[in-house]
Design an enzyme around this catalytic site. Structure first.
Site, PDB file in Angstrom:
ATOM      1  N   GLY A  25      -4.544   1.886 -11.448  1.00 14.73           N
ATOM      2  CA  GLY A  25      -5.278   2.360 -10.280  1.00 14.73           C
ATOM      3  C   GLY A  25      -4.657   3.552  -9.553  1.00 14.73           C
ATOM      4  O   GLY A  25      -5.181   3.988  -8.532  1.00 14.73           O
TER       5      GLY A  25
ATOM      6  N   THR B 196      -8.660  -1.635   2.985  1.00 18.79           N
ATOM      7  CA  THR B 196      -8.522  -2.145   1.619  1.00 18.79           C
ATOM      8  C   THR B 196      -8.858  -3.623   1.579  1.00 18.79           C
ATOM      9  O   THR B 196      -9.345  -4.194   2.572  1.00 18.79           O
ATOM     10  CB  THR B 196      -7.112  -1.806   1.053  1.00 18.79           C
ATOM     11  OG1 THR B 196      -7.091  -2.167  -0.328  1.00 18.79           O
ATOM     12  CG2 THR B 196      -5.987  -2.525   1.777  1.00 18.79           C
TER      13      THR B 196
ATOM     14  N   GLY C  92     -16.892  -7.573  -6.191  1.00 21.99           N
ATOM     15  CA  GLY C  92     -16.588  -7.308  -4.778  1.00 21.99           C
ATOM     16  C   GLY C  92     -16.912  -5.869  -4.402  1.00 21.99           C
ATOM     17  O   GLY C  92     -17.723  -5.200  -5.058  1.00 21.99           O
ATOM     18  N   GLY C  93     -16.264  -5.399  -3.342  1.00 22.71           N
ATOM     19  CA  GLY C  93     -16.547  -4.057  -2.810  1.00 22.71           C
ATOM     20  C   GLY C  93     -16.325  -2.952  -3.823  1.00 22.71           C
ATOM     21  O   GLY C  93     -17.150  -2.031  -3.938  1.00 22.71           O
TER      22      GLY C  93
ATOM     23  N   SER D  61       0.813  -1.229   0.000  1.00 29.18           N
ATOM     24  CA  SER D  61       0.000   0.000   0.000  1.00 29.18           C
ATOM     25  C   SER D  61       0.846   1.279   0.000  1.00 29.18           C
ATOM     26  O   SER D  61       1.785   1.418   0.792  1.00 29.18           O
ATOM     27  CB  SER D  61      -0.923   0.018   1.218  1.00 29.18           C
ATOM     28  OG  SER D  61      -1.583   1.268   1.273  1.00 29.18           O
TER      29      SER D  61
ATOM     30  N   ASN E 148     -14.516   2.380   2.956  1.00 27.43           N
ATOM     31  CA  ASN E 148     -13.046   2.372   2.807  1.00 27.43           C
ATOM     32  C   ASN E 148     -12.371   3.386   3.723  1.00 27.43           C
ATOM     33  O   ASN E 148     -11.143   3.454   3.752  1.00 27.43           O
ATOM     34  CB  ASN E 148     -12.630   2.619   1.344  1.00 27.43           C
ATOM     35  CG  ASN E 148     -12.638   4.087   0.979  1.00 27.43           C
ATOM     36  OD1 ASN E 148     -13.496   4.842   1.434  1.00 27.43           O
ATOM     37  ND2 ASN E 148     -11.694   4.514   0.167  1.00 27.43           N
TER      38      ASN E 148
ATOM     39  N   GLY F 184     -15.503  -8.321 -11.977  1.00 27.49           N
ATOM     40  CA  GLY F 184     -15.425  -8.430 -10.512  1.00 27.49           C
ATOM     41  C   GLY F 184     -16.761  -8.056  -9.906  1.00 27.49           C
ATOM     42  O   GLY F 184     -17.556  -7.322 -10.523  1.00 27.49           O
TER      43      GLY F 184
ATOM     44  N   LYS G  47     -13.499  -4.385   3.127  1.00 27.52           N
ATOM     45  CA  LYS G  47     -14.352  -3.183   3.046  1.00 27.52           C
ATOM     46  C   LYS G  47     -15.800  -3.445   3.468  1.00 27.52           C
ATOM     47  O   LYS G  47     -16.470  -2.550   3.964  1.00 27.52           O
ATOM     48  CB  LYS G  47     -14.316  -2.617   1.632  1.00 27.52           C
ATOM     49  CG  LYS G  47     -12.958  -2.031   1.303  1.00 27.52           C
ATOM     50  CD  LYS G  47     -12.933  -1.420  -0.058  1.00 27.52           C
ATOM     51  CE  LYS G  47     -11.486  -1.129  -0.411  1.00 27.52           C
ATOM     52  NZ  LYS G  47     -11.323  -0.342  -1.601  1.00 27.52           N
TER      53      LYS G  47
HETATM   54  P1  NDP Z   1     -13.015  -7.894  -3.016  1.00 30.14           P
HETATM   55  O1  NDP Z   1     -12.277  -8.949  -2.266  1.00 30.14           O
HETATM   56  O2  NDP Z   1     -14.221  -7.285  -2.419  1.00 30.14           O
HETATM   57  O3  NDP Z   1     -13.487  -8.539  -4.460  1.00 30.14           O
HETATM   58  C1  NDP Z   1     -12.587  -9.190  -5.263  1.00 30.14           C
HETATM   59  C2  NDP Z   1     -13.274  -9.654  -6.552  1.00 30.14           C
HETATM   60  O4  NDP Z   1     -12.244 -10.204  -7.369  1.00 30.14           O
HETATM   61  C3  NDP Z   1     -14.334 -10.739  -6.392  1.00 30.14           C
HETATM   62  O5  NDP Z   1     -15.371 -10.475  -7.306  1.00 30.14           O
HETATM   63  C4  NDP Z   1     -13.583 -12.024  -6.776  1.00 30.14           C
HETATM   64  O6  NDP Z   1     -14.407 -13.010  -7.391  1.00 30.14           O
HETATM   65  C5  NDP Z   1     -12.628 -11.511  -7.810  1.00 30.14           C
HETATM   66  N1  NDP Z   1     -11.369 -12.268  -7.897  1.00 30.14           N
HETATM   67  C6  NDP Z   1     -10.422 -12.410  -6.942  1.00 30.14           C
HETATM   68  N2  NDP Z   1      -9.378 -13.138  -7.422  1.00 30.14           N
HETATM   69  C7  NDP Z   1      -9.695 -13.435  -8.711  1.00 30.14           C
HETATM   70  C8  NDP Z   1      -9.030 -14.156  -9.738  1.00 30.14           C
HETATM   71  N3  NDP Z   1      -7.823 -14.712  -9.523  1.00 30.14           N
HETATM   72  N4  NDP Z   1      -9.630 -14.269 -10.939  1.00 30.14           N
HETATM   73  C9  NDP Z   1     -10.819 -13.702 -11.169  1.00 30.14           C
HETATM   74  N5  NDP Z   1     -11.534 -13.014 -10.246  1.00 30.14           N
HETATM   75  C10 NDP Z   1     -10.965 -12.889  -9.025  1.00 30.14           C
HETATM   76  O7  NDP Z   1     -11.930  -6.807  -3.434  1.00 30.14           O
HETATM   77  P2  NDP Z   1     -12.075  -5.213  -3.625  1.00 30.14           P
HETATM   78  O8  NDP Z   1     -13.231  -4.956  -4.536  1.00 30.14           O
HETATM   79  O9  NDP Z   1     -12.027  -4.532  -2.326  1.00 30.14           O
HETATM   80  O10 NDP Z   1     -10.686  -4.854  -4.374  1.00 30.14           O
HETATM   81  C11 NDP Z   1     -10.420  -5.387  -5.640  1.00 30.14           C
HETATM   82  C12 NDP Z   1      -9.103  -4.814  -6.208  1.00 30.14           C
HETATM   83  O11 NDP Z   1      -9.182  -3.401  -6.374  1.00 30.14           O
HETATM   84  C13 NDP Z   1      -7.897  -5.073  -5.307  1.00 30.14           C
HETATM   85  O12 NDP Z   1      -6.838  -5.490  -6.122  1.00 30.14           O
HETATM   86  C14 NDP Z   1      -7.608  -3.714  -4.679  1.00 30.14           C
HETATM   87  O13 NDP Z   1      -6.242  -3.568  -4.406  1.00 30.14           O
HETATM   88  C15 NDP Z   1      -8.039  -2.782  -5.802  1.00 30.14           C
HETATM   89  N6  NDP Z   1      -8.446  -1.442  -5.327  1.00 30.14           N
HETATM   90  C16 NDP Z   1      -7.722  -0.340  -5.690  1.00 30.14           C
HETATM   91  C17 NDP Z   1      -8.088   0.935  -5.288  1.00 30.14           C
HETATM   92  C18 NDP Z   1      -7.292   2.128  -5.712  1.00 30.14           C
HETATM   93  O14 NDP Z   1      -7.393   3.162  -5.071  1.00 30.14           O
HETATM   94  N7  NDP Z   1      -6.543   2.045  -6.788  1.00 30.14           N
HETATM   95  C19 NDP Z   1      -9.251   1.157  -4.420  1.00 30.14           C
HETATM   96  C20 NDP Z   1      -9.973  -0.044  -4.143  1.00 30.14           C
HETATM   97  C21 NDP Z   1      -9.552  -1.297  -4.544  1.00 30.14           C
HETATM   98  P3  NDP Z   1     -15.343 -14.045  -6.528  1.00 30.14           P
HETATM   99  O15 NDP Z   1     -16.597 -13.265  -6.202  1.00 30.14           O
HETATM  100  O16 NDP Z   1     -15.589 -15.158  -7.473  1.00 30.14           O
HETATM  101  O17 NDP Z   1     -14.544 -14.419  -5.306  1.00 30.14           O
END
Ligand code: NDP
Length: 261
Positions: free
Chosen positions: A226, A59, A122-123, A14, A84, A120, A63
């Site tokens: 990002g 992060t 997720g959050g 980070s 966040n 994706g 979240k």
């Molecule tokens: P979450 O853990 O909430 O969600 C992760 C998502 O990624 C899920 O949908 C998961 O799928 C999917 N996933 C994880 N691994 C894989 C893989 N190997 N192949 C395919 N899909 C995958 O994470 P966040 O949403 O909080 O964060 C996601 C990314 O965004 C992170 O890398 C984080 O560092 C980055 N980020 C960057 C920011 C910035 O300021 N630049 C701000 C916020 C986040 P499943 O549902 O199937 O498990």
């Protein structure tokens, strides 16, 4: 002296400590920002309070746990259930979300975006999709599993097997594929086809060229990693940490400076 931290797993990559500490130092705000490697998200509140933190960023992957850890959640974070940024207001934990506005800041230079594919669920995907919908932008979701699709019921949701190819203005990788590994966020055949039908690509991951962005660049697609999103969310979080005591333009100036280091 106020203490702030970022919670995550992993968290060693980070840049947030560097960004916030540079603002505090240059603007003589008596505070320090550190990182906490937290594996169990349910312990977030306990650890936050035991460290006597004035505020924190959260992060991946905590979240949604952060939303549950708060006494009160305000603004956009309440709408999406994803936090966040946490502020300690007299022992009460107040949650916010600055990611979505940070991302809109990052893509300001892209031409008008009307339809987006978010990879994706997720959050980050929740935050960005809700923000895009607020601006009248159409959003489709592609994720490896369908387990999180309930939240996205007003959008078209696809798994790798059900995906139907369309043209998109923008494709955003919000998965953690490429963060700690060299994986694409979906099978290469699918990502190839998607990138061949988009004008812009963005990745939420920063500090490296992910396989997703590498592939997009090789196809001469205009890309953003990002970093600008990180800067945008960081400026807004710092404004909350310093309770508007500091000028926003100064925060932006000194936080941007750390991206040149
Ligand atoms: P979450 O853990 O909430 O969600 C992760 C998502 O990624 C899920 O949908 C998961 O799928 C999917 N996933 C994880 N691994 C894989 C893989 N190997 N192949 C395919 N899909 C995958 O994470 P966040 O949403 O909080 O964060 C996601 C990314 O965004 C992170 O890398 C984080 O560092 C980055 N980020 C960057 C920011 C910035 O300021 N630049 C701000 C916020 C986040 P499943 O549902 O199937 O498990």
């Amino acid at each position: 002296m106020k203490l702030f931290a970022i919670f995550g797993d992993p968290v060693s990559h980070s840049r947030s400590p560097l960004m916030h500490n540079n603002v505090f130092k240059k603007l003589n705000f008596r505070a320090c920002y550190t990182r906490v490697h937290l594996q169990d998200g349910t312990k977030l509140r306990e650890v936050f309070l035991s460290l006597g933190l004035s505020g924190a960023n959260i992060t991946v992957p905590h979240k949604e746990a952060a939303f549950l850890a708060c006494d009160e959640v305000r603004g956009f974070a309440k709408k999406i259930g994803v936090v966040n940024t946490i502020i300690n207001e007299d022992g009460r934990l107040i949650g916010y979300n600055t990611d979505a506005d940070g991302f809109m800041y990052a893509i300001e230079s892209f031409k008008t975006i009307k339809n987006v594919l978010i990879i994706g669920a997720g959050g980050t995907a929740k935050a960005l999709s809700a923000r895009f919908l607020e601006d009248g932008i159409k959003v489709d979701i592609l994720n490896r599993s369908a387990s999180k699709f309930d939240y996205f019921e007003s959008m078209e949701c696809y798994t790798w097997d059900t995906f139907k190819l369309k043209e998109y203005d923008l494709v955003v990788n919000t998965t953690s594929a490429g963060l700690k590994d060299e994986e694409l966020p979906a099978p290469k055949k699918l990502i190839d086809a998607i990138l061949d039908n988009t004008s812009f690509a963005a990745d939420a991951i920063y500090g490296k060229t992910t396989p997703f962005l590498g592939l997009a660049k090789s196809k001469n697609i205009t890309c953003k990693d990002g970093a600008d999103m990180l800067l945008g969310q960081g400026i807004l979080a710092n404004e909350l940490f310093t309770a508007k005591e500091l000028n926003l333009a100064d925060i932006k100036k000194y936080m941007s400076e750390t991206f040149l280091f």
